[in-house]
Every structure is written in structure tokens, then in C-alpha cells.
Design a protein around this motif. Structure first.
Motif, mmCIF file in Angstrom:
data_model
loop_
_atom_site.group_PDB
_atom_site.id
_atom_site.type_symbol
_atom_site.label_atom_id
_atom_site.label_comp_id
_atom_site.label_asym_id
_atom_site.label_seq_id
_atom_site.Cartn_x
_atom_site.Cartn_y
_atom_site.Cartn_z
ATOM 1 N N PRO A 43 0.847 -1.195 0.000
ATOM 2 C CA PRO A 43 0.000 0.000 0.000
ATOM 3 C C PRO A 43 0.883 1.246 0.000
ATOM 4 N N TRP A 44 0.311 2.369 -0.403
ATOM 5 C CA TRP A 44 1.003 3.661 -0.370
ATOM 6 C C TRP A 44 1.627 3.827 1.004
ATOM 7 N N GLY A 60 -4.881 4.111 0.483
ATOM 8 C CA GLY A 60 -5.736 3.224 -0.312
ATOM 9 C C GLY A 60 -5.097 2.830 -1.630
ATOM 10 N N ASP A 61 -4.151 3.642 -2.112
ATOM 11 C CA ASP A 61 -3.441 3.290 -3.346
ATOM 12 C C ASP A 61 -2.578 2.051 -3.098
ATOM 13 N N VAL A 62 -2.419 1.247 -4.133
ATOM 14 C CA VAL A 62 -1.603 0.039 -4.053
ATOM 15 C C VAL A 62 -0.541 0.104 -5.144
ATOM 16 N N GLY A 81 -7.469 2.695 -4.809
ATOM 17 C CA GLY A 81 -8.081 1.701 -3.944
ATOM 18 C C GLY A 81 -9.144 0.866 -4.632
#
Length: 166
Positions: A43-44, A60-62, A81
Motif C-alpha cells: 500500500p502507499w 488506499g493506493d496500491v 483503492g
């Protein structure tokens, strides 16, 4: 390992070094390591939102991150996300070194961004690279870094980063 396996995924700690100091370290799931190419997902790892103007990295970014032991760059696919691809953020680095559960990568300041649709390919931080003094202190590394940026830009414009096994 099967997707149905009860075994936990292998974990590594990605350690990003810049200017001789650890810039950030974060846990990641080891997806593969064939001895040359290492792929992890995380994850971020930054705090809060980082807005570059052309893309926002946020909780939430991967990131699915590709590192090589024989290439002077790393390519990171960035997904929101909800799974939507935002694009690819590429770091110019010395070849990655994996020791046990640590994956150590030395950032050389140069970066490249490619949007998901491929219409935005941009070089980043060339001023930081020039100011780093690498061309003076390690001309061979500076030359390799510049060549790697050229190679990445050509890949980004010609075929993109969807298939990084090549």
C-alpha cells in the motif's frame, strides 16, 4: 503458492536509500523473485496525500513494484483503492540488492511518470539529479542513470509497462 493456500504470503521490507540515508522503509508482499527480477506489492507508504499535480498518491493506493538486480531502475504500477490504474512511477536506481527479508534500493534522483492511458510521459527531478553531484563523484553511475532514464522513456512511449517480464 496457490491463491487458496493457507500459508501467509512472504514479506519483505523495502528500504529506499537516497544520498546515503534511508529515505523510507515499508513492508511489502513478495510476489516473485527469479534471481534477477523482484516484484512486490505494498500500500502507499507515504503519509497522507502527495499531490504531484499530474497524479495524487493517497491512502488506499496500491503499488506493484518491479526491481531488477541488473537494471538501473524500478517501475511501480500505481492503482487507486478501487483497482483503477493511475499510471507508472519509475525511479532511476542502482540495481536492487535483496538480503534476507530486506530489499535495498538506492534512489538516484531521476524519475519518470507514465499515465495509465500513455498520453502523459514526463521526466522528473532532472534538476535534483544535476545538483546531486553524482556526475562528478561517480561518473559511471551518472552515465548509467541517464541511460536508464532514456531507456525507460522509450519503453513508456513505445509499449508501456503492462508486461514487465521482458
Amino acid at each position: 503458492m496457490s491463491a487458496y493456500s493457507a500459508e501467509p504470503a512472504a514479506r519483505v521490507e523495502v528500504v529506499l536509500v537516497k544520498g546515503g540515508r534511508t529515505k523510507i522503509r515499508y513492508p511489502a508482499e513478495l510476489l516473485s523473485d527469479d534471481g534477477v527480477h523482484v516484484c512486490v506489492r505494498a500500500p502507499w507508504a507515504g503519509e497522507g496525500v502527495r499531490d504531484f499535480g499530474f497524479v495524487r498518491f493517497e491512502p488506499g493506493d496500491v503499488f506493484t513494484e518491479h526491481y531488477w538486480r541488473d537494471r538501473w531502475y524500478a517501475v511501480k504500477e500505481v492503482r487507486a483503492g478501487d483497482g483503477t490504474v493511475k499510471g507508472w512511477y519509475c525511479d532511476i536506481t542502482r540495481p536492487a540488492v535483496r538480503s534476507g527479508t530486506q530489499l535495498v534500493v538506492e534512489d538516484l534522483d531521476l524519475d519518470l511518470w507514465r499515465s495509465a492511458d500513455g498520453t502523459d510521459v514526463r521526466r522528473l527531478d532532472e534538476d535534483e539529479f544535476a545538483e546531486s553531484g553524482l556526475a562528478r563523484t561517480d561518473p559511471e553511475a551518472a552515465s548509467a542513470a541517464s541511460a536508464a532514464l532514456d531507456e525507460l522513456e522509450a519503453l513508456a512511449r513505445e509499449r508501456g509497462f503492462e508486461d514487465l517480464s521482458a
